[in-house]
Enzyme design. Sequence first.
Site, PDB file in Angstrom:
ATOM      1  N   ASP A  61       0.851  -1.192   0.000  1.00  0.00           N
ATOM      2  CA  ASP A  61       0.000   0.000   0.000  1.00  0.00           C
ATOM      3  C   ASP A  61       0.888   1.244   0.000  1.00  0.00           C
ATOM      4  O   ASP A  61       0.413   2.369  -0.159  1.00  0.00           O
ATOM      5  CB  ASP A  61      -0.993  -0.012   1.166  1.00  0.00           C
ATOM      6  N   SER A  62       2.201   1.032   0.128  1.00  0.00           N
ATOM      7  CA  SER A  62       3.157   2.127  -0.023  1.00  0.00           C
ATOM      8  C   SER A  62       3.128   2.678  -1.450  1.00  0.00           C
ATOM      9  O   SER A  62       3.731   3.712  -1.726  1.00  0.00           O
ATOM     10  CB  SER A  62       4.572   1.662   0.334  1.00  0.00           C
ATOM     11  N   ASP A 100      -0.915  -6.173  -0.749  1.00  0.00           N
ATOM     12  CA  ASP A 100      -1.161  -5.532   0.539  1.00  0.00           C
ATOM     13  C   ASP A 100      -2.622  -5.090   0.577  1.00  0.00           C
ATOM     14  O   ASP A 100      -3.097  -4.429  -0.358  1.00  0.00           O
ATOM     15  CB  ASP A 100      -0.263  -4.283   0.614  1.00  0.00           C
ATOM     16  N   GLU A 132      -2.271  -5.431   8.155  1.00  0.00           N
ATOM     17  CA  GLU A 132      -1.666  -4.831   9.346  1.00  0.00           C
ATOM     18  C   GLU A 132      -2.543  -5.058  10.570  1.00  0.00           C
ATOM     19  O   GLU A 132      -3.769  -4.969  10.483  1.00  0.00           O
ATOM     20  CB  GLU A 132      -1.506  -3.318   9.135  1.00  0.00           C
ATOM     21  N   GLU A 198       7.689  -4.034  11.773  1.00  0.00           N
ATOM     22  CA  GLU A 198       8.198  -2.720  11.345  1.00  0.00           C
ATOM     23  C   GLU A 198       8.542  -1.861  12.557  1.00  0.00           C
ATOM     24  O   GLU A 198       7.732  -1.735  13.486  1.00  0.00           O
ATOM     25  CB  GLU A 198       7.124  -2.017  10.483  1.00  0.00           C
TER      26      GLU A 198
HETATM   27  O1  KIV Z   1       3.523  -1.290   1.860  1.00  0.00           O
HETATM   28  C1  KIV Z   1       4.703  -1.460   2.157  1.00  0.00           C
HETATM   29  O2  KIV Z   1       5.624  -1.094   1.419  1.00  0.00           O
HETATM   30  C2  KIV Z   1       4.994  -2.089   3.431  1.00  0.00           C
HETATM   31  C3  KIV Z   1       6.397  -2.027   3.925  1.00  0.00           C
HETATM   32  C4  KIV Z   1       6.462  -2.160   5.384  1.00  0.00           C
HETATM   33  C5  KIV Z   1       7.268  -3.018   3.284  1.00  0.00           C
HETATM   34  O3  KIV Z   1       4.139  -2.628   4.048  1.00  0.00           O
END
Ligand code: KIV
Length: 280
Positions: A61-62, A100, A132, A198
């Site tokens: 999701d980054s 993600d 998460e 993290e």
């Molecule tokens: O979305 C992302 O890039 C992550 C990082 C912690 C790897 O979740």
Amino acid sequence: MHEQHPPYSPEARELRPSRIRIPYLQKLKQQGRKWVMLTSYDMYTAAIFEEAGIPVLLVGDSASNNVFGNQTTLDVTVDELLPLVRAVSKSTQSALVIADLPFGSYQASPEQCFQTAVRFFKEAGAHAVKLEGGLEMVPQVEKLTRSGIPVMAHIGFTPQMEHQLGGYRVQGRGADAKRLIAEAKALETAGAFAILMEMIPEEVGRLITESVKVPTVGIGAGRHCDAQVLVWQDMAGLRSGQLPRFAKQYCDIRSMLLQAAQAFAQEVDNHDFPTMGHSF
Ligand code: KIV
């Protein structure tokens, strides 16, 4: 150090399965072999990273703040991430592709989580999902794994909760370490195939890694994790500004692109490009 070939050497690649699957990652942990994961959001980086022998690609999701121009990961939607996951899975043959789950697409209930994960599997070819959260995510992880959807859990600093957590802060300091260890164990019991951690103290990363049988993947979680992950734009130096302390830049692709773009503009200005050779 070990005497076997490094996991990414051509010799070791011969021994790798043609498709990276979860038992392979678990075997690496049993053998004490480290591995890596990189984010990827498009066909070219996916193919390059796979060629480099990176076994696991995360369509994070980054993408929100590395592709779509947002300030945080909170803004990105399922509909925005689906085509990115599809591009990465279509451009790779052997890498395990993890989608993600974005903010708001799984927290409401195990059923909501299942419906979102199914979209990433059916519409984009994902092989696993990441979500998460700690104990509150146990029902979601149970639902997915019982339905045949592998889940990577993500604990410690969880960016989707940045407002609740009061910003980007190291988690699990002092007495709070116990909470993180309990969360990791509960998520493993619920069926998570790996635990991403993290921004937690290195010692807590070590304790968790030793407490669970599934691989741990660290980002700012110290040296003892079974695997490490980086956002590719941090790893390759694409973004400007200061890197987070946990990241390491392995090349300066931003400067290369900047110079290439300037050289192109300069050559056109000088009438040096295109030449006869570029013309019909
Ligand atoms: O979305 C992302 O890039 C992550 C990082 C912690 C790897 O979740």
